[in-house]
Design a protein around this motif. Structure first.
Motif, short mmCIF file in Angstrom:
data_model
loop_
_atom_site.label_atom_id
_atom_site.label_comp_id
_atom_site.label_asym_id
_atom_site.label_seq_id
_atom_site.Cartn_x
_atom_site.Cartn_y
_atom_site.Cartn_z
N HIS A 184 -4.63 28.97 36.87
CA HIS A 184 -6.11 29.28 37.65
C HIS A 184 -5.52 28.84 39.20
CE1 HIS A 184 -7.24 25.07 37.75
NE2 HIS A 184 -6.95 25.05 36.60
N ALA A 185 -6.53 29.56 40.19
CA ALA A 185 -6.38 29.14 41.44
C ALA A 185 -7.11 27.73 41.58
CB ALA A 185 -7.27 30.14 42.20
N ARG A 186 -6.81 27.12 42.89
CA ARG A 186 -7.30 25.88 43.26
C ARG A 186 -9.00 26.03 43.35
NH1 ARG A 186 -2.87 26.73 46.80
NH2 ARG A 186 -1.19 25.29 46.55
N SER A 187 -9.66 24.61 42.98
CA SER A 187 -10.79 24.83 43.00
C SER A 187 -11.75 25.21 44.39
CB SER A 187 -11.41 23.17 42.78
OG SER A 187 -10.95 22.16 43.52
N SER A 188 -10.60 25.10 45.52
CA SER A 188 -11.37 25.53 46.72
C SER A 188 -11.54 26.62 47.24
CB SER A 188 -10.37 24.73 47.88
OG SER A 188 -9.14 25.47 47.85
N VAL A 189 -10.64 27.80 46.16
CA VAL A 189 -10.99 28.97 46.52
C VAL A 189 -12.10 29.63 45.67
CG1 VAL A 189 -9.60 31.45 45.47
CG2 VAL A 189 -8.37 29.27 46.17
N PHE A 190 -12.36 29.04 44.50
CA PHE A 190 -13.63 29.15 43.91
C PHE A 190 -14.93 28.81 44.54
CE2 PHE A 190 -10.46 28.96 40.39
CZ PHE A 190 -10.56 30.31 39.89
N ILE A 191 -14.95 27.92 45.33
CA ILE A 191 -15.92 27.42 46.20
C ILE A 191 -16.20 28.33 47.32
CG2 ILE A 191 -16.63 25.46 47.80
CD1 ILE A 191 -15.39 23.72 46.12
N MET A 192 -15.01 28.65 48.11
CA MET A 192 -15.00 29.96 49.08
C MET A 192 -15.60 30.95 48.34
SD MET A 192 -11.89 31.46 51.16
CE MET A 192 -11.31 32.28 49.59
N ILE A 193 -15.36 31.34 47.11
CA ILE A 193 -15.92 32.71 46.44
C ILE A 193 -17.43 32.61 46.62
CG2 ILE A 193 -16.23 34.16 44.69
CD1 ILE A 193 -13.23 33.90 44.03
N ILE A 194 -17.73 31.44 46.14
CA ILE A 194 -19.41 31.15 45.87
C ILE A 194 -19.99 31.28 47.35
CG2 ILE A 194 -20.92 29.49 45.25
CD1 ILE A 194 -18.99 28.54 42.83
N VAL A 195 -19.41 30.36 48.33
CA VAL A 195 -20.23 30.53 49.55
C VAL A 195 -20.06 32.00 50.36
CG1 VAL A 195 -19.81 29.68 51.99
CG2 VAL A 195 -19.66 28.10 49.81
N SER A 196 -18.92 32.55 50.06
CA SER A 196 -18.94 33.83 50.66
C SER A 196 -19.38 34.99 49.94
CB SER A 196 -17.47 34.13 51.04
OG SER A 196 -16.79 34.23 49.69
N ALA A 197 -19.86 34.81 48.62
CA ALA A 197 -20.41 36.03 48.08
C ALA A 197 -21.48 35.99 47.06
CB ALA A 197 -19.08 36.61 47.08
#
Length: 334
Positions: A184-197
């Motif tokens: 899986h991708a790094r946790s920071s990527v999923f945080i970015m998805i949550i914030v941006s979408a």
């Protein structure tokens, strides 16, 4: 008849039959305690102005008890057969508890909302009883899913597990040539998805609910492609995006070789499932990966999580390719 009895979990069956029945009895008893404070007839349906449809007290109570009993049985009994998967039985047991309690909450809230009124047309469903009862129904249903332990019985899953163990005993090297891996991708990527979408989707939903839901679903689907399940064995390689959708399949007979590598996702078109030039990739991030060369000249790149996993995966695929070639040569006519 004996074989049919052997397919039932009688401990679960006793609970499935008794719980909705006792719940219905409890509802009837409590309703009788409120009877003197209720209008006659009582409301059975409501609109914004109050009661809109009416029925005698006895019909309301009888119908409510029957609804609690039969709906509860309909769901609970799905968890009784031991031929069904254990996870499904757990879910249906919890769902049965939730459904039974929720229906009881609804019919009880309807009566409590009419208590002390002379005319049922002025009544409404009691919101406190409805909210508290619904919350308890969901919470207790989840607890039941985790607490319910189906009777240990021999199932088809056990047959499969036994066959796998026997295969390993007959061929000890099989375990060395098998790998199941999640990347899986790094946790920071999923945080970015949550914030941006996801957060903007919540704000959009206030004005346009369907558009907000669409944005949130698109973000979740995109995030799903940053998870992958990798399965490698002597048959070859399979990769599942989100752990569900199979996006890559490379049979062992098509593999020329495999090597661990430190890749940049941009070189293969970016993250996720990509076709770029002569390569097909399933990369959840830049970093440790395995690059598979195919006999037809194509390449397949996939994330491996760590360098150790990449080394192991490449070794399994190379051994699978050599075995497939050896088997093919031995089957050729002499």
């Amino acid at each position: 008849m004996g074989s049919f009895r052997d397919t039932l979990d009688f401990r679960a069956l006793r609970f499935a039959v008794a719980f909705p029945l006792l719940l219905a009895v409890g509802f009837v008893v409590c309703a009788q305690m409120l009877r003197n404070d209720l209008p006659n007839p009582v409301a059975v349906m409501w609109n914004a102005d109050g009661g809109s449809s009416f029925a005698p007290f006895g019909a309301y109570v009888t119908g409510g008890a029957a609804l609690i009993t039969f709906c509860g049985w309909a769901v609970f009994l799905q968890a009784v057969s031991i031929t069904r998967p254990v996870v499904m039985r757990r879910v249906m047991m919890g769902l049965g508890l939730t459904v039974s309690l929720f229906i009881t909450t609804v019919v009880a809230a309807g009566l409590v909302g009419q208590s002390g009124l002379g005319d049922a047309r002025e009544s409404h469903v009691d919101p406190i009883v409805l909210a508290m009862g619904s919350g308890a129904a969901v919470a207790l249903g989840v607890v039941m899913m985790f607490a319910f332990k189906p009777d240990p019985r021999w199932t088809r899953e056990d047959d499969v597990a036994l066959q796998e163990e026997l295969t390993l005993l007959a061929d000890p090297d099989l375990a060395r040539d098998t790998l199941r891996l999640w990347v899986h991708a790094r946790s920071s990527v999923f945080i970015m998805i949550i914030v941006s979408a996801v957060f903007p989707a919540a704000l959009i939903a206030v004005a346009v609910p369907w558009l907000g839901a669409l944005v949130a679903v698109a973000a979740l689907v995109g995030a799903g492609f940053l998870f992958a399940r990798v399965r490698a064995d002597r048959g070859g390689l399979q990769v599942f995006a989100g752990g569900i959708v199979r996006v890559l399949t490379v049979p062992a007979v098509e593999i020329a070789g495999a090597a661990p590598a430190d890749v940049k996702a941009a070189d293969y078109g970016g993250w996720g499932w990509r076709h770029h030039d002569d390569a097909t990739a399933m990369l959840v991030s830049s970093g440790p990966a395995v690059v598979v060369r195919k006999l037809n000249g194509g390449r397949v790149a996939l994330s491996a999580g760590s360098q150790a996993s990449a080394d192991k995966l490449a070794g399994i695929l190379n051994r699978a390719a050599h075995r497939a070639r050896d088997d093919g040569q031995s089957q050729q006519p002499r």
